[in-house]
Design a protein around this motif. Structure first.
Motif, PDB file in Angstrom:
ATOM      1  N   UNK A 130      34.781  55.632  41.171  1.00 24.40           N
ATOM      2  CA  UNK A 130      36.188  55.925  40.870  1.00 24.40           C
ATOM      3  C   UNK A 130      36.993  55.053  41.814  1.00 24.40           C
ATOM      4  N   UNK A 131      37.818  54.167  41.271  1.00 23.96           N
ATOM      5  CA  UNK A 131      38.560  53.250  42.127  1.00 23.96           C
ATOM      6  C   UNK A 131      40.018  53.105  41.708  1.00 23.96           C
ATOM      7  N   UNK A 132      40.862  53.038  42.716  1.00 30.53           N
ATOM      8  CA  UNK A 132      42.260  52.679  42.515  1.00 30.53           C
ATOM      9  C   UNK A 132      42.292  51.175  42.268  1.00 30.53           C
ATOM     10  N   UNK A 133      43.395  50.661  41.759  1.00 33.87           N
ATOM     11  CA  UNK A 133      43.533  49.218  41.580  1.00 33.87           C
ATOM     12  C   UNK A 133      44.144  48.585  42.819  1.00 33.87           C
ATOM     13  N   UNK A 134      45.276  49.118  43.244  1.00 29.67           N
ATOM     14  CA  UNK A 134      46.066  48.497  44.300  1.00 29.67           C
ATOM     15  C   UNK A 134      45.649  49.034  45.668  1.00 29.67           C
ATOM     16  N   UNK A 135      44.861  48.211  46.407  1.00 25.84           N
ATOM     17  CA  UNK A 135      44.388  48.571  47.741  1.00 25.84           C
ATOM     18  C   UNK A 135      44.402  47.311  48.612  1.00 25.84           C
ATOM     19  N   UNK A 136      44.502  47.496  49.934  1.00 25.76           N
ATOM     20  CA  UNK A 136      44.479  46.335  50.825  1.00 25.76           C
ATOM     21  C   UNK A 136      43.071  45.726  50.917  1.00 25.76           C
ATOM     22  N   UNK A 137      42.995  44.530  51.438  1.00 28.69           N
ATOM     23  CA  UNK A 137      41.739  43.793  51.656  1.00 28.69           C
ATOM     24  C   UNK A 137      41.062  43.406  50.355  1.00 28.69           C
ATOM     25  N   UNK A 138      40.471  44.356  49.667  1.00 24.25           N
ATOM     26  CA  UNK A 138      39.826  44.089  48.378  1.00 24.25           C
ATOM     27  C   UNK A 138      40.361  45.088  47.366  1.00 24.25           C
ATOM     28  N   UNK A 139      41.023  44.593  46.329  1.00 27.09           N
ATOM     29  CA  UNK A 139      41.585  45.476  45.303  1.00 27.09           C
ATOM     30  C   UNK A 139      40.473  46.075  44.446  1.00 27.09           C
ATOM     31  N   UNK A 140      40.836  47.073  43.668  1.00 27.05           N
ATOM     32  CA  UNK A 140      39.889  47.654  42.729  1.00 27.05           C
ATOM     33  C   UNK A 140      39.427  46.648  41.683  1.00 27.05           C
ATOM     34  N   UNK A 141      40.315  45.751  41.282  1.00 27.57           N
ATOM     35  CA  UNK A 141      39.931  44.721  40.307  1.00 27.57           C
ATOM     36  C   UNK A 141      38.918  43.755  40.916  1.00 27.57           C
ATOM     37  N   UNK A 142      39.132  43.387  42.191  1.00 29.28           N
ATOM     38  CA  UNK A 142      38.159  42.522  42.880  1.00 29.28           C
ATOM     39  C   UNK A 142      36.808  43.221  42.980  1.00 29.28           C
ATOM     40  N   UNK A 143      36.827  44.508  43.294  1.00 30.81           N
ATOM     41  CA  UNK A 143      35.595  45.288  43.400  1.00 30.81           C
ATOM     42  C   UNK A 143      34.862  45.323  42.061  1.00 30.81           C
ATOM     43  N   UNK A 144      35.591  45.583  40.995  1.00 30.62           N
ATOM     44  CA  UNK A 144      34.965  45.631  39.670  1.00 30.62           C
ATOM     45  C   UNK A 144      34.372  44.279  39.307  1.00 30.62           C
ATOM     46  N   UNK A 145      35.114  43.216  39.553  1.00 29.74           N
ATOM     47  CA  UNK A 145      34.624  41.859  39.261  1.00 29.74           C
ATOM     48  C   UNK A 145      33.320  41.603  40.025  1.00 29.74           C
ATOM     49  N   UNK A 146      33.279  41.999  41.298  1.00 27.47           N
ATOM     50  CA  UNK A 146      32.080  41.800  42.116  1.00 27.47           C
ATOM     51  C   UNK A 146      30.909  42.623  41.583  1.00 27.47           C
TER      52      UNK A 146
END
Length: 161
Positions: free
Chosen positions: A56-72
């Motif tokens: 479960x992830x938010x989108x807008x976060x510092x350092x690594x966004x939720x979108x960056x996390x999903x892409x990874x």
């Protein structure tokens, strides 16, 4: 309970501590072991250390966004990462959210403010392997969302590409 049964595991990523703690309490109510992180990087570290059944992830976060996390996650060679069910939670509401879920390969998006019954229903379905809707709009009274795509979301999408 059978000692050989392992509780489902979930990683929760949100930069707002109260949101993380609320989601953690809700998930524990349905027997899910939880790990939390305040950004995508912390969530990624949990996911690489401990096999999980749900993110479960938010989108807008510092350092690594939720979108960056999903892409990874989706580009990882491990099927436990690249096929992990993902619930995106966000207050960035607009008409392009379903497209965003498809583009980033999120399983579903739940718009804030979160409703406990919706979050738990979606989580339980995903943990069972059942299908869910692409988008769960907010139940906020009078909430109509916005048209187009928000500037904050556009910036996050560009950075994650």
């Amino acid at each position: 309970m059978d000692e050989n049964l392992v509780a489902p595991r979930c990683v929760i990523a949100d930069d707002i501590r109260s949101s993380r703690e609320m989601l953690k309490r809700w998930m524990r109510e349905i027997g899910v072991e939880t790990f939390t992180g305040s950004n995508g990087g912390e969530a990624w570290q949990h996911l690489k250390r401990v096999p999980c059944d749900l993110l479960i992830t938010d989108i807008e976060m510092p350092s690594m966004s939720g979108l960056d996390l999903i892409r990874q996650l989706r580009s990882d060679s491990d099927p436990k990462c690249n096929q992990l069910p993902i619930i995106v939670i966000t207050s960035l509401s607009d008409e392009k959210m379903s497209d965003l879920a498809d583009e980033f390969q999120a399983t579903t998006i739940v718009i804030k403010p979160l409703e406990k019954s919706v979050v738990l229903s979606v989580a339980e379905k995903l943990l069972r392997g059942d299908a869910v809707e692409k988008l769960y709009p907010s139940g906020q009274i009078g909430g109509r969302g916005t048209t187009g795509i928000s500037p904050s979301l556009r910036n996050l999408i560009e950075r994650a590409k």
